[in-house]
Design an enzyme around this catalytic site. Structure first.
Site, PDB file in Angstrom:
ATOM      1  N   GLY A 328       0.785  -1.236   0.000  1.00 53.22           N
ATOM      2  CA  GLY A 328       0.000   0.000   0.000  1.00 53.22           C
ATOM      3  C   GLY A 328       0.813   1.280   0.000  1.00 53.22           C
ATOM      4  O   GLY A 328       0.250   2.356   0.191  1.00 53.22           O
ATOM      5  N   GLY A 372       3.082  -3.434  -4.300  1.00 51.23           N
ATOM      6  CA  GLY A 372       2.764  -3.674  -5.712  1.00 51.23           C
ATOM      7  C   GLY A 372       3.005  -2.397  -6.495  1.00 51.23           C
ATOM      8  O   GLY A 372       3.970  -2.253  -7.246  1.00 51.23           O
ATOM      9  N   ARG A 373       2.126  -1.420  -6.252  1.00 46.07           N
ATOM     10  CA  ARG A 373       2.190  -0.130  -6.938  1.00 46.07           C
ATOM     11  C   ARG A 373       3.574   0.514  -6.873  1.00 46.07           C
ATOM     12  O   ARG A 373       4.079   1.030  -7.864  1.00 46.07           O
ATOM     13  CB  ARG A 373       1.163   0.798  -6.285  1.00 46.07           C
ATOM     14  N   CYS A 445     -17.310   5.490 -25.301  1.00 46.07           N
ATOM     15  CA  CYS A 445     -18.636   6.091 -25.265  1.00 46.07           C
ATOM     16  C   CYS A 445     -19.109   6.336 -23.833  1.00 46.07           C
ATOM     17  O   CYS A 445     -20.126   5.799 -23.396  1.00 46.07           O
ATOM     18  CB  CYS A 445     -19.617   5.193 -26.004  1.00 46.07           C
ATOM     19  N   GLU A 446     -18.343   7.118 -23.098  1.00 44.63           N
ATOM     20  CA  GLU A 446     -18.684   7.494 -21.730  1.00 44.63           C
ATOM     21  C   GLU A 446     -18.118   8.890 -21.526  1.00 44.63           C
ATOM     22  O   GLU A 446     -16.950   9.125 -21.852  1.00 44.63           O
ATOM     23  CB  GLU A 446     -17.969   6.591 -20.708  1.00 44.63           C
ATOM     24  N   TYR A 475      -1.723  -1.239 -12.045  1.00 38.07           N
ATOM     25  CA  TYR A 475      -3.191  -1.234 -12.099  1.00 38.07           C
ATOM     26  C   TYR A 475      -3.750  -0.549 -13.347  1.00 38.07           C
ATOM     27  O   TYR A 475      -4.876  -0.051 -13.319  1.00 38.07           O
ATOM     28  CB  TYR A 475      -3.783  -0.608 -10.824  1.00 38.07           C
TER      29      TYR A 475
HETATM   30  C1  LIG Z   1      -3.347  -5.041  -3.370  1.00 42.59           C
HETATM   31  C2  LIG Z   1      -2.629  -5.688  -2.262  1.00 42.59           C
HETATM   32  C3  LIG Z   1      -1.287  -5.402  -2.046  1.00 42.59           C
HETATM   33  C4  LIG Z   1      -0.512  -4.401  -2.858  1.00 42.59           C
HETATM   34  O1  LIG Z   1      -0.992  -3.105  -2.707  1.00 42.59           O
HETATM   35  P1  LIG Z   1      -0.162  -1.885  -3.375  1.00 42.59           P
HETATM   36  O2  LIG Z   1      -0.984  -0.694  -3.044  1.00 42.59           O
HETATM   37  O3  LIG Z   1      -0.116  -2.145  -4.834  1.00 42.59           O
HETATM   38  O4  LIG Z   1       1.183  -1.866  -2.753  1.00 42.59           O
HETATM   39  C5  LIG Z   1      -0.639  -6.079  -1.036  1.00 42.59           C
HETATM   40  N1  LIG Z   1      -1.281  -6.989  -0.261  1.00 42.59           N
HETATM   41  C6  LIG Z   1      -2.589  -7.280  -0.446  1.00 42.59           C
HETATM   42  C7  LIG Z   1      -3.233  -8.286   0.413  1.00 42.59           C
HETATM   43  C8  LIG Z   1      -3.307  -6.639  -1.447  1.00 42.59           C
HETATM   44  O5  LIG Z   1      -4.595  -6.921  -1.616  1.00 42.59           O
END
Ligand SMILES: *Cc1c(COP(=O)(O)O)cnc(C)c1O
Length: 540
Positions: A328, A372-373, A445-446, A475
């Site tokens: 996150g 992730g992000r 079309c939005e 994402y």
């Molecule tokens: C989506 C998710 C992540 C990654 O979140 P990011 O914001 O992309 O870092 C990590 N753990 C879980 C369980 C998630 O659902």
């Protein structure tokens, strides 16, 4: 600034057009951005409170500064390799965008390999250092749902990261790419019997359990398959819901939240007891993920305190060597975003955990994280071609220049889903005009098909220009759709002056090929798959 604290960039949806002295528009108040599925990318409650403070540009949100140079590449948002050649053209990973367009067409997802590797390495080193400072270890899992392909699996593995997956498709991609199953984590609130069997069979390292039904299911599967594997037991984590959420300004008082993931803190005791009764399962510890695009450490620290409390209680029933605090970590989408550096964030989070452990007189467990992000986001740039520009009169409120590109919500759903902010630059050249406020929109079309809601571009932006939108590595491809029967674009990796296809784009033939109703047609019109000027034009 953080989204939880009310980041400017997170509260822009439909605030446009409201003068500082005008009453709030009820029309705009009716539109509210929704949440990132599973990741919680959500604007704060006062998302619509921002109005322009610029007397000369009443349509611009307060957070958007007029750039001194509307061709500049803000380092926080672009990959480190991004630069303009002497003729003004953008180069990424050493490759000119005109070359990328010629070879792969537009829209095109570009991923800078060195940038992905650098973020992966930096995040791993930051958590390693923070953990070592408190005499423990860390594990960093890349959350594959942000962007998954075989190459990315290899890159992050080579940089020492483990990998999280949360579906059969993600699991099979990771395995096919050669990921070590023992270094995989497996998530999900509704894993089927079939996918759990597959995960246990291939030896997935940790499975994060999310319900009592899943514990029964997994225990039975592991007992059956474990019998064939000389009594090997399946390691599991219990996903808990700490009651702290990235979306909220104030931490929720109760752990009984109205959402689907995990166990409430007080229900985790029963889950742990049941797992410990089952010889086929081994409880490694707790897991908690509080949301996504989080800028400060406070939410993580508060959540860690609550989870360590539970962790300490559960130690009475046996060892718990691991604590997973999820992902996150926020990134910059525009120049107005200022995320906390990962070194600062990681040491604040680990410090908070260590402090809570010390208070309770327990050892600091190995700490796991799941970004992730923040691994792939800044490494991605989407390349579009401008098709039309159109000044739209808003009456006495002025005029907005709409710039239409050849993609949109099918390749980046985040603006439409959550009002997510982005930025943009002309990529094929340096513009010569003064900065003008624009809205970049797609071809779908939005009316909510927005690519960049507010940006200043050179006033001479014109059809045929290539437009680059940075920070699209996470994402975007992952959430891509075929809306309006639009083929999904390819993904190209750039590095050291070379470009390489890592995910093939879809063709019109791919789209038509899925339509079973066409099977009855003896001779499908050949021209339909390769019509000049069609949406698939230029696709590799
Ligand atoms: C989506 C998710 C992540 C990654 O979140 P990011 O914001 O992309 O870092 C990590 N753990 C879980 C369980 C998630 O659902």
């Amino acid at each position: 600034m953080s989204h939880r604290d009310g980041a400017p960039s997170s509260r822009v949806l439909d605030c446009w057009g409201t003068r500082p002295d005008a009453p709030p528009s009820t029309a705009s108040a009716a539109v509210r951005p929704r949440r990132d599925p599973g990741s919680g990318d959500t604007p704060p409650d006062d998302w619509c409170s921002v109005v322009s403070a610029l007397p000369d540009e009443p349509l611009a949100p307060e957070w958007l500064a007029v750039p001194a140079d509307p061709n500049d590449l803000v380092p926080a948002v672009w990959p480190a390799s991004a630069r303009r050649d002497d003729d003004g053209e953008l180069r990424l990973g050493g490759v000119r965008v005109s070359e990328l367009r010629a070879r792969f067409g537009t829209p095109l997802y570009i991923l800078d390999e060195d940038e992905v590797r650098a973020h992966a390495r930096r995040i791993r080193e930051a958590f390693d250092a923070a953990a070592a400072a408190h005499r423990t270890r860390s594990r960093v899992y890349y959350a594959g749902k942000a962007f998954l392909s075989a190459d990315v699996v290899r890159w992050v593995s080579e940089e020492g990261l483990r990998l999280d997956v949360c579906s059969r498709g993600e699991l099979e991609t990771a395995l096919a790419a050669g990921a070590d199953p023992a270094r995989l984590g497996f998530h999900g609130n509704n894993k089927s019997v079939a996918v759990l069997e597959r995960a246990v069979e291939v030896g997935v390292g940790t499975i994060v359990v999310d319900s009592l039904i899943e514990i029964e299911r997994l225990g039975a599967i592991a007992a059956r398959l474990g019998a064939d594997r000389a009594g090997i037991v399946q390691d599991v984590l219990i996903r808990v819901n700490s009651g702290v959420h990235a979306e909220t300004h104030d931490f929720l008082a109760t752990a009984h939240e109205d959402q689907k993931f995990g166990f409430a803190l007080d229900e985790a005791h029963a889950a742990a007891a049941r797992i410990r009764e089952m010889p086929s399962l081994n409880l490694l510890g707790l897991h908690c993920h509080i949301g996504s695009q989080i800028f400060g450490a406070a939410g993580f620290a508060e959540s860690a305190a609550r989870v360590v409390d539970l962790h300490a209680e559960l130690l009475a029933g046996g060892d718990l060597p691991l604590l997973n605090l999820g992902g996150g970590f926020g990134i910059a989408y525009t120049a107005a975003d200022d995320p906390t550096p990962i070194e600062v964030l990681s040491s604040a989070i680990v410090e908070a955990v260590a402090r809570e452990c010390e208070v309770r007189g327990i050892a600091v467990p190995t700490l796991a994280f799941e970004p992730g992000r923040s691994v792939v986001g800044q490494a991605g740039v989407t390349l579009y071609e401008v098709g039309t520009t159109k000044p739209v009169s808003l009456g006495e409120r002025g005029e907005r220049l709409y710039v239409s590109v050849d993609g949109g919500m099918s390749d980046n759903a985040r603006p439409a889903l959550y009002g997510a902010p982005y930025s943009a630059r002309i990529a094929s050249r340096a513009g010569t005009g003064d900065p003008v406020l624009v809205r970049v929109v797609g071809l779908h079309c939005e009316s909510g098909d927005i690519v960049v809601e507010h940006e200043y571009l050179p006033a001479d932006v014109t059809p045929g220009d290539l437009l680059a939108v940075p920070a699209t590595g996470a994402y975007c491809h992952a959430l891509a759709s075929n809306y309006n029967h639009t083929p999904r674009p390819p993904v190209v990796a750039v590095r050291d002056g070379h470009a390489r296809l890592i995910v093939r784009g879809e063709t019109l033939a791919d789209l038509l090929g899925r339509d079973a109703g066409l099977d009855a047609v003896p001779e499908p019109a050949e021209s339909s798959a390769a019509q000049p000027g069609s949406a698939g034009e230029g696709e590799a």
